[in-house]
Scaffold this active site. Structure first.
Site, short mmCIF file in Angstrom:
data_model
loop_
_atom_site.label_atom_id
_atom_site.label_comp_id
_atom_site.label_asym_id
_atom_site.label_seq_id
_atom_site.Cartn_x
_atom_site.Cartn_y
_atom_site.Cartn_z
N TYR A 133 -25.92 -35.29 -15.63
CA TYR A 133 -25.10 -35.08 -14.43
C TYR A 133 -24.87 -33.60 -14.14
CZ TYR A 133 -23.59 -39.91 -13.56
OH TYR A 133 -23.53 -41.23 -13.22
N LYS A 185 -29.72 -43.00 -27.49
CA LYS A 185 -31.15 -43.33 -27.44
C LYS A 185 -31.84 -42.36 -28.39
CE LYS A 185 -34.68 -45.62 -25.69
NZ LYS A 185 -34.92 -47.06 -25.94
N ASP A 240 -30.39 -49.57 -24.99
CA ASP A 240 -31.03 -50.80 -24.48
C ASP A 240 -30.50 -52.02 -25.22
OD1 ASP A 240 -32.30 -49.78 -26.75
OD2 ASP A 240 -34.34 -50.15 -26.04
N ASP A 246 -21.90 -44.54 -17.47
CA ASP A 246 -21.86 -44.97 -16.08
C ASP A 246 -22.46 -46.36 -15.95
OD1 ASP A 246 -21.68 -44.74 -13.22
OD2 ASP A 246 -23.83 -44.32 -13.19
N ASP A 279 -20.37 -50.39 -15.47
CA ASP A 279 -20.57 -51.38 -14.40
C ASP A 279 -20.95 -52.74 -15.01
OD1 ASP A 279 -20.26 -49.28 -12.53
OD2 ASP A 279 -21.72 -50.20 -11.17
C1 IPM Z 1 -18.67 -43.70 -11.37
C2 IPM Z 1 -19.54 -43.45 -10.17
C3 IPM Z 1 -19.85 -41.97 -10.07
C4 IPM Z 1 -20.56 -41.56 -11.34
C5 IPM Z 1 -20.65 -41.56 -8.82
C6 IPM Z 1 -19.97 -42.01 -7.55
C7 IPM Z 1 -20.92 -40.09 -8.79
O1 IPM Z 1 -20.68 -44.24 -10.24
O2 IPM Z 1 -17.59 -43.08 -11.46
O3 IPM Z 1 -19.05 -44.51 -12.22
O4 IPM Z 1 -21.77 -41.76 -11.46
O5 IPM Z 1 -19.89 -41.02 -12.24
MG MG Z 2 -20.63 -45.68 -11.80
#
Ligand code: IPM
Ligand code: MG
Length: 359
Positions: free
Chosen positions: A141, A191, A223, A247, A251
């Site tokens: 990032y 990894k 993975d 990240d 999710d």
């Molecule tokens: C998160 C989001 C952000 C990230 C994006 C919007 C830059 O996906 O906070 O998880 O990747 O950190």
């Molecule tokens: Mg995210």
């Protein structure tokens, strides 16, 4: 007590969910006798439109001058063609860096009332209580160099994944300290079979782990961790991982517990803490009043806990959220076929009502 907060509603569903989180915060403040001073500021696409800068200087200053920052979401397809530094997301990455927020805590807790919302069988997901500790200021990032160069058809893109030992060390300590207050388990996800960054990561985490003899430390390739997360989510306690893996896995954890709309986060470690739901700006449903505000509301609870040290107040919000869910309240993302769905504002009001009733 008097607290001053900066509120960054941002883009897409950000403003709608933040509005509900603010109403809940106000109700909690009233209930427990605190005074809140809230200052709204622009970030992301909203700031690009107003000032051609995804993070205007007065937003940064306001955040630095406050006790904590509550953020909605950033991101909007209308800026997809902009160069990197003029994308909404650049504003989010910069505010994380300006605040020095290197530790991103993302709890993924399964609410017993949501057995029908998870795609997993109840017996698999029941009892899930994971704390993802995501490193937030390093890795691909932020690593330099980064570029896209060359002529169309022959372009080359470069990103750099980079970690310094001290960056791994400080996030590892956050994870181990949290584990000491939980089930005393840390799973470090990397990894290391492919990446130097991960080999350094594993090395440093192992060394820091020696300072925490009571904590059981494990290592898993990302993975395989992704697979285990859906197969045996209850095996996880604290997950410690670098920026991009965190990240992605967070999710996924949202999917496991029923909806990404439920997940809250705290970005801490620096001068001022930043609190935001894990979901993004969801432009496809923005403005429809159907977004789930619980991720934002639970982020407000994390703000009370981590920045203002108001544990009772934080727990009060979390209890209210668990109760509204057990009473059957569902936004569209959670409703499925079994429940009618209610609006963003209705969900928020139900939480507010419960907060007011708490003894
Ligand atoms: C998160 C989001 C952000 C990230 C994006 C919007 C830059 O996906 O906070 O998880 O990747 O950190
Ligand atoms: Mg995210």
């Amino acid at each position: 007590m008097l607290f001053s907060l900066t509120v960054l509603p941002g883009d897409g569903i950000g403003p709608e969910v933040t509005e509900q989180a603010v109403l809940v915060l106000r109700a909690v403040a009233d209930r427990f006798g605190h005074q809140l001073q809230l200052q709204p500021k622009l970030i992301g696409g909203a700031a690009l439109k107003a000032a051609n800068d995804p993070l205007p200087p007065d937003t940064v200053q306001a955040c630095l001058d406050s006790s904590a920052v509550l953020l909605g979401a950033v991101g909007s397809p209308e800026f997809d063609k902009n160069p990197g530094h003029l994308r909404p997301e650049a504003g989010l990455l910069r505010i994380r860096r300006e605040l020095g927020a290197y530790a991103n805590l993302r709890p993924a807790v399964f609410f017993p009332a949501l057995e029908d919302s998870s795609p997993l069988r109840a017996e698999i997901v029941r009892g899930t209580d994971i704390m993802i500790v995501r490193e937030l200021l390093g890795g691909a990032y932020f690593g330099q160099p980064r570029s896209i160069e060359g002529k169309p058809g022959a372009r080359v893109a470069v990103n750099t994944m980079r970690y310094a030992e001290h960056e791994v060390e400080r996030i590892a300590r956050v994870a181990f300290d949290l584990a000491m207050k939980r089930k005393k388990k840390v799973l470090s996800v990397d990894k290391a079979n492919v990446l130097e960054c991960s080999r350094l990561w594993r090395d440093v985490v192992t060394r820091i782990g020696k300072d925490y003899p009571e904590v059981k430390l494990g290592h898993q390739y990302v993975d395989s961790a992704a697979m285990l997360l859906v197969q045996r989510p209850t095996d996880f306690d604290v997950v410690l991982t670098e920026n991009m893996f965190g990240d992605i896995l967070s999710d996924q954890a949202g999917g496991v517990v029923g909806s990404l709309g439920l997940l809250a986060s705290a970005s801490i470690g620096g001068k001022v803490g930043l609190y935001e739901p894990v979901h993004g700006s969801a432009p496809d449903i923005a403005g429809k009043g159907i977004a789930n505000p619980l991720g934002a509301i639970l982020s407000a609870a994390m703000l009370l806990r981590h920045s203002l040290h108001l544990e009772r107040e934080a727990a009060c919000i979390e209890q209210a959220v668990a109760t509204v869910l057990s009473q059957g309240a569902r936004t569209a993302d959670l409703a499925g076929k079994t429940h009618p769905s209610i609006s963003t504002a209705d969900m928020g009001s139900r939480v507010v009502m419960l907060v007011k009733e708490v003894k």
